[in-house]
Scaffold this active site. Structure first.
Site, PDB file in Angstrom:
ATOM      1  N   HIS A  64       0.846  -1.190   0.000  1.00 10.07           N
ATOM      2  CA  HIS A  64       0.000   0.000   0.000  1.00 10.07           C
ATOM      3  C   HIS A  64       0.882   1.240   0.000  1.00 10.07           C
ATOM      4  O   HIS A  64       0.745   2.107  -0.856  1.00 10.07           O
ATOM      5  CB  HIS A  64      -0.927  -0.020   1.218  1.00 10.07           C
ATOM      6  CG  HIS A  64      -1.809   1.182   1.339  1.00 10.07           C
ATOM      7  ND1 HIS A  64      -2.791   1.298   2.302  1.00 10.07           N
ATOM      8  CD2 HIS A  64      -1.861   2.355   0.650  1.00 10.07           C
ATOM      9  CE1 HIS A  64      -3.400   2.462   2.183  1.00 10.07           C
ATOM     10  NE2 HIS A  64      -2.842   3.125   1.194  1.00 10.07           N
ATOM     11  N   GLU A  66       0.612   7.909  -3.551  1.00 12.12           N
ATOM     12  CA  GLU A  66       1.459   7.651  -2.388  1.00 12.12           C
ATOM     13  C   GLU A  66       2.687   8.552  -2.382  1.00 12.12           C
ATOM     14  O   GLU A  66       3.077   9.075  -1.333  1.00 12.12           O
ATOM     15  CB  GLU A  66       1.872   6.176  -2.352  1.00 12.12           C
ATOM     16  CG  GLU A  66       0.745   5.234  -1.989  1.00 12.12           C
ATOM     17  CD  GLU A  66       0.222   5.467  -0.576  1.00 12.12           C
ATOM     18  OE1 GLU A  66       1.043   5.626   0.337  1.00 12.12           O
ATOM     19  OE2 GLU A  66      -1.010   5.502  -0.394  1.00 12.12           O
ATOM     20  N   HIS A 103       3.125  11.179   0.571  1.00 15.71           N
ATOM     21  CA  HIS A 103       4.057  10.741   1.610  1.00 15.71           C
ATOM     22  C   HIS A 103       5.532  10.826   1.225  1.00 15.71           C
ATOM     23  O   HIS A 103       6.387  10.600   2.089  1.00 15.71           O
ATOM     24  CB  HIS A 103       3.754   9.291   2.000  1.00 15.71           C
ATOM     25  CG  HIS A 103       2.385   9.082   2.555  1.00 15.71           C
ATOM     26  ND1 HIS A 103       2.003   9.530   3.797  1.00 15.71           N
ATOM     27  CD2 HIS A 103       1.288   8.467   2.020  1.00 15.71           C
ATOM     28  CE1 HIS A 103       0.742   9.199   4.024  1.00 15.71           C
ATOM     29  NE2 HIS A 103       0.283   8.557   2.964  1.00 15.71           N
TER      30      HIS A 103
END
Length: 268
Positions: free
Chosen positions: A78, A152, A156
């Site tokens: 993930h 992502e 992040h």
């Protein structure tokens, strides 16, 4: 589109000599004063089941999901989430806001917000084709119409200035280490079965010690509960080394899976 993205990447790998792209050191160029990463791994069959149960639009990676010989392969990537940097916390940001907004947190880092409803609107990551091919094998939502890797990285990774190959290569490596651990074997051996949290914790402890069980957060959905995600807290200064008993930090909550849960199998 997904098939084209993957096939092009695989072709590139066949034409290039093997390199250590997934072994590049992961190093923050800014906001590097954080103590941990959270490695988020999906139990892919459970994730797809949860999307189905909540009447979400079916993603390509769920629609095309098939059985595999090695059931541990359903443990997929993930993301990899840096913890709250001290320099950001000093500006009044708490953990809850940091986890919600990541690199878009205000007043800093204040990058454009990455939205889960529009993941393909996030910028391209700049991944090499070689790393993209490796990532596509363990992150089913990468590329195609899902664009999980863009989301992502935007949320992040971008504000830390991570090299994209190092960032995603680290995820690929850690995913493989977990799959090959006693915890990964436990998931594969109990595919489609109801298991206890105690037995899962015991499997994790066999590889990395009983004291590190607290580094793991399990997320479940449904009734009876089925596993959807595993989050593992890893020390920031240990991220570039193979996992060991000294790699982990405890999490504040063990998750919502309760005493027993199902290791969901493919299909609805």
């Amino acid at each position: 589109m997904k098939a084209f993205w993957r096939n092009a990447a695989l072709l590139a790998v066949s034409l290039l000599p093997f390199s250590s792209a997934n072994a590049l050191a992961l190093q923050a160029k800014q906001y590097g004063d954080f103590d941990r990463y959270v490695l988020a791994l999906s139990w892919q069959t459970g994730f797809c089941q949860s999307q189905h149960d909540r009447n979400r639009n079916e993603r390509d990676e769920c629609r095309l999901q098939t059985e595999t010989t090695n059931k541990a392969d359903f443990l997929t990537v993930h993301g990899l989430w840096p913890g709250l940097p001290k320099s950001v916390a000093a500006r009044g940001v708490d953990e809850r806001r940091w986890m919600r907004f990541g690199c878009a947190t205000r007043p800093i880092p204040n990058l454009p917000e990455a939205r889960a409803s529009r993941m393909c609107s996030s910028p391209e990551t700049g991944l090499s084709l070689e790393t993209a091919a490796k990532l596509s094998e363990v992150m089913p939502g990468a590329g195609g119409r899902s664009c999980l890797e863009r989301y992502e990285y935007a949320k992040h990774g971008a504000c830390f200035g991570f090299d994209p190959d190092a960032y995603f290569g680290t995820m690929v490596r850690l995913n493989q280490e977990i799959k090959e651990s006693e915890a990964g074997k436990f998931l594969a051996d109990n595919y489609g079965k109801t298991v206890s949290r105690r037995d899962f914790d015991a499997a994790f402890a066999k590889s990395w010690g009983k004291e590190n069980v607290k580094a793991v957060k399990l997320t479940c959905q449904g009734n009876p509960a089925y596993l959807t995600e595993i989050q593992i807290s890893i020390k920031a200064d240990a991220i570039n080394a193979p996992l060991s008993a000294n790699s982990f930090l405890p999490q504040p909550h063990p998750g919502n899976c309760g005493k027993t849960f199902v290791i969901d199998k493919a299909g609805y």
